[in-house]
Write a protein that holds these residues in place. Sequence first.
Motif, PDB file in Angstrom:
ATOM      1  N   PRO A 117      16.558  22.719  -3.019  1.00 33.90           N
ATOM      2  CA  PRO A 117      15.108  22.853  -3.244  1.00 33.90           C
ATOM      3  C   PRO A 117      14.688  24.303  -3.396  1.00 33.90           C
ATOM      4  N   GLN A 118      13.777  24.534  -4.337  1.00 37.18           N
ATOM      5  CA  GLN A 118      13.328  25.885  -4.652  1.00 37.18           C
ATOM      6  C   GLN A 118      11.880  26.153  -4.220  1.00 37.18           C
ATOM      7  N   ARG A 119      11.064  25.100  -4.133  1.00 34.94           N
ATOM      8  CA  ARG A 119       9.645  25.270  -3.828  1.00 34.94           C
ATOM      9  C   ARG A 119       9.268  24.318  -2.685  1.00 34.94           C
ATOM     10  N   ILE A 120       9.549  24.772  -1.477  1.00 35.59           N
ATOM     11  CA  ILE A 120       9.326  23.938  -0.292  1.00 35.59           C
ATOM     12  C   ILE A 120       7.966  24.237   0.314  1.00 35.59           C
ATOM     13  N   VAL A 121       7.217  23.197   0.585  1.00 38.01           N
ATOM     14  CA  VAL A 121       6.014  23.324   1.404  1.00 38.01           C
ATOM     15  C   VAL A 121       6.384  22.825   2.798  1.00 38.01           C
ATOM     16  N   ALA A 122       6.326  23.716   3.773  1.00 40.28           N
ATOM     17  CA  ALA A 122       6.714  23.398   5.140  1.00 40.28           C
ATOM     18  C   ALA A 122       5.462  23.259   6.010  1.00 40.28           C
ATOM     19  N   LEU A 123       4.976  22.039   6.109  1.00 39.91           N
ATOM     20  CA  LEU A 123       3.851  21.781   7.007  1.00 39.91           C
ATOM     21  C   LEU A 123       4.314  21.778   8.447  1.00 39.91           C
ATOM     22  N   THR A 124       5.625  21.662   8.630  1.00 40.42           N
ATOM     23  CA  THR A 124       6.270  21.824   9.921  1.00 40.42           C
ATOM     24  C   THR A 124       7.656  22.398   9.671  1.00 40.42           C
ATOM     25  N   ASN A 125       8.283  22.932  10.723  1.00 37.76           N
ATOM     26  CA  ASN A 125       9.641  23.474  10.645  1.00 37.76           C
ATOM     27  C   ASN A 125       9.804  24.658   9.700  1.00 37.76           C
ATOM     28  N   GLY A 126       8.698  25.339   9.399  1.00 38.77           N
ATOM     29  CA  GLY A 126       8.793  26.554   8.595  1.00 38.77           C
ATOM     30  C   GLY A 126       9.742  27.591   9.183  1.00 38.77           C
ATOM     31  N   PRO A 127       9.681  27.849  10.506  1.00 40.24           N
ATOM     32  CA  PRO A 127      10.590  28.839  11.084  1.00 40.24           C
ATOM     33  C   PRO A 127      12.065  28.477  10.929  1.00 40.24           C
ATOM     34  N   ASN A 128      12.394  27.186  11.025  1.00 40.18           N
ATOM     35  CA  ASN A 128      13.785  26.774  10.824  1.00 40.18           C
ATOM     36  C   ASN A 128      14.252  27.103   9.412  1.00 40.18           C
ATOM     37  N   ILE A 129      13.361  26.898   8.442  1.00 41.27           N
ATOM     38  CA  ILE A 129      13.695  27.191   7.044  1.00 41.27           C
ATOM     39  C   ILE A 129      13.866  28.690   6.843  1.00 41.27           C
ATOM     40  N   LEU A 130      12.954  29.478   7.401  1.00 41.23           N
ATOM     41  CA  LEU A 130      13.041  30.935   7.287  1.00 41.23           C
ATOM     42  C   LEU A 130      14.332  31.470   7.885  1.00 41.23           C
ATOM     43  N   SER A 131      14.791  30.847   8.960  1.00 41.66           N
ATOM     44  CA  SER A 131      15.998  31.327   9.633  1.00 41.66           C
ATOM     45  C   SER A 131      17.237  31.197   8.754  1.00 41.66           C
ATOM     46  N   MET A 132      17.141  30.397   7.694  1.00 42.17           N
ATOM     47  CA  MET A 132      18.268  30.205   6.794  1.00 42.17           C
ATOM     48  C   MET A 132      18.071  30.973   5.486  1.00 42.17           C
ATOM     49  N   ASP A 133      17.235  32.015   5.562  1.00 44.24           N
ATOM     50  CA  ASP A 133      16.992  32.902   4.412  1.00 44.24           C
ATOM     51  C   ASP A 133      16.420  32.163   3.212  1.00 44.24           C
ATOM     52  N   VAL A 134      15.581  31.177   3.488  1.00 50.76           N
ATOM     53  CA  VAL A 134      14.844  30.469   2.448  1.00 50.76           C
ATOM     54  C   VAL A 134      13.361  30.624   2.760  1.00 50.76           C
ATOM     55  N   THR A 135      12.587  31.055   1.791  1.00 45.91           N
ATOM     56  CA  THR A 135      11.158  31.263   2.005  1.00 45.91           C
ATOM     57  C   THR A 135      10.368  30.134   1.356  1.00 45.91           C
ATOM     58  N   PRO A 136       9.608  29.376   2.133  1.00 47.91           N
ATOM     59  CA  PRO A 136       8.781  28.319   1.547  1.00 47.91           C
ATOM     60  C   PRO A 136       7.684  28.914   0.663  1.00 47.91           C
ATOM     61  N   VAL A 137       7.101  28.067  -0.190  1.00 51.18           N
ATOM     62  CA  VAL A 137       5.954  28.517  -0.978  1.00 51.18           C
ATOM     63  C   VAL A 137       4.650  28.259  -0.235  1.00 51.18           C
ATOM     64  N   GLY A 138       4.708  27.417   0.819  1.00 51.31           N
ATOM     65  CA  GLY A 138       3.528  27.140   1.620  1.00 51.31           C
ATOM     66  C   GLY A 138       3.919  26.778   3.038  1.00 51.31           C
ATOM     67  N   VAL A 139       3.130  27.237   4.021  1.00 46.04           N
ATOM     68  CA  VAL A 139       3.377  26.922   5.428  1.00 46.04           C
ATOM     69  C   VAL A 139       2.054  26.624   6.127  1.00 46.04           C
ATOM     70  N   ASP A 140       2.150  26.072   7.333  1.00 49.72           N
ATOM     71  CA  ASP A 140       0.962  25.822   8.145  1.00 49.72           C
ATOM     72  C   ASP A 140       0.446  27.132   8.730  1.00 49.72           C
ATOM     73  N   LYS A 141      -0.796  27.133   9.172  1.00 51.44           N
ATOM     74  CA  LYS A 141      -1.440  28.360   9.652  1.00 51.44           C
ATOM     75  C   LYS A 141      -0.777  28.902  10.911  1.00 51.44           C
ATOM     76  N   TRP A 142      -0.252  28.023  11.774  1.00 52.78           N
ATOM     77  CA  TRP A 142       0.347  28.489  13.028  1.00 52.78           C
ATOM     78  C   TRP A 142       1.613  29.297  12.765  1.00 52.78           C
ATOM     79  N   THR A 143       2.389  28.847  11.806  1.00 53.26           N
ATOM     80  CA  THR A 143       3.582  29.611  11.424  1.00 53.26           C
ATOM     81  C   THR A 143       3.185  30.932  10.782  1.00 53.26           C
ATOM     82  N   ALA A 144       2.194  30.873   9.912  1.00 54.39           N
ATOM     83  CA  ALA A 144       1.754  32.077   9.198  1.00 54.39           C
ATOM     84  C   ALA A 144       1.222  33.146  10.141  1.00 54.39           C
ATOM     85  N   GLU A 145       0.609  32.714  11.253  1.00 56.88           N
ATOM     86  CA  GLU A 145       0.000  33.660  12.188  1.00 56.88           C
ATOM     87  C   GLU A 145       0.968  34.144  13.268  1.00 56.88           C
TER      88      GLU A 145
END
Length: 323
Positions: free
Chosen positions: A70-98
Amino acid sequence: MKKQWILPFIVLMLFTMIVSACGNGASSGASDNGKQEATATEGTSSEGGNTSDTITYQSETGPVEIPAKPQRIVALTNGPNILSMDVTPVGVDKWTAENPLFNDKLKDVAIVSDEDPESVSALSPDLIIAGSHMKNLEQLSKIAPTIVYTWGKLDYLQQQLEIGKVLNKESEAQAWIDDFTKRAGEIGDEIKAKYGDKVTVSTIEIADKEVFAMGDHWARGTEALYQAMKLNMPEKVKNDTLKDGYHSLSLEVLPEYMGDFIVLSRDMTRDNEIMKSGIWSKIPAVQNKQVIELDTKAVTYSDPITLDYVLNIFKEGFLGTGK
């Protein structure tokens, strides 16, 4: 004379066209075969020789066909898990963003919400990851393949492994699991060697005038402390957090829940009335300067980035200079 060579010429042309058509058909078949699904179950990796465009991921709600990479992931949850694998979502929830641990990685990433599916659709995702408690899941699944997780159904290690499967990085996820478990276990052994096998640690969070005791799987470093490092929590904390994972405390009973050490999650930008109280100042761990403080905003997840962050704090807090 012309008629004698026209007929063979026509036959030759027809034969050439038929051969060409067969060739194109074979090419098309090879392309279709290249798109056959590879199945990734909870015990099977989708890594290796997979050249498919999609895989079938066995989610808790059933099989979901998702992009193999996947190239364009929207992570409404588990954004940090995705980031930890050197993959950047195109959208995340506000709690992760803050979260201050992820600010730099997410500075150009959109903030989206399950309550606003249009904001998700506008990002043209090829995969959505959501929580089972969220709204509009059916609508989200029509925008892009949607994987749903129930918070707490998987432990923190299983969750990372599943994200690894989704990202076609299962071996990397397993490598972190093995490494973190080893490092945390060794630090736990050092702490028990220094303070005794029965040393106890309470994890609490102070928010304004409220105090909560945390169990062994409520972020704030609890997974590292109690599961990986295998440190002990006071029996009263263990019993009262067993049902919900946390327990609300009044100031009067606070001392009853305190261990030899206190891991304190709080807003580090301001003072707190509870910490200025006489009851707090008389707690033995406070008097012995055995309080390890965490910034609440940075420790509300249980992903590799957060856990490595708190593990370093714990190593210094329990074993650092002067301890």
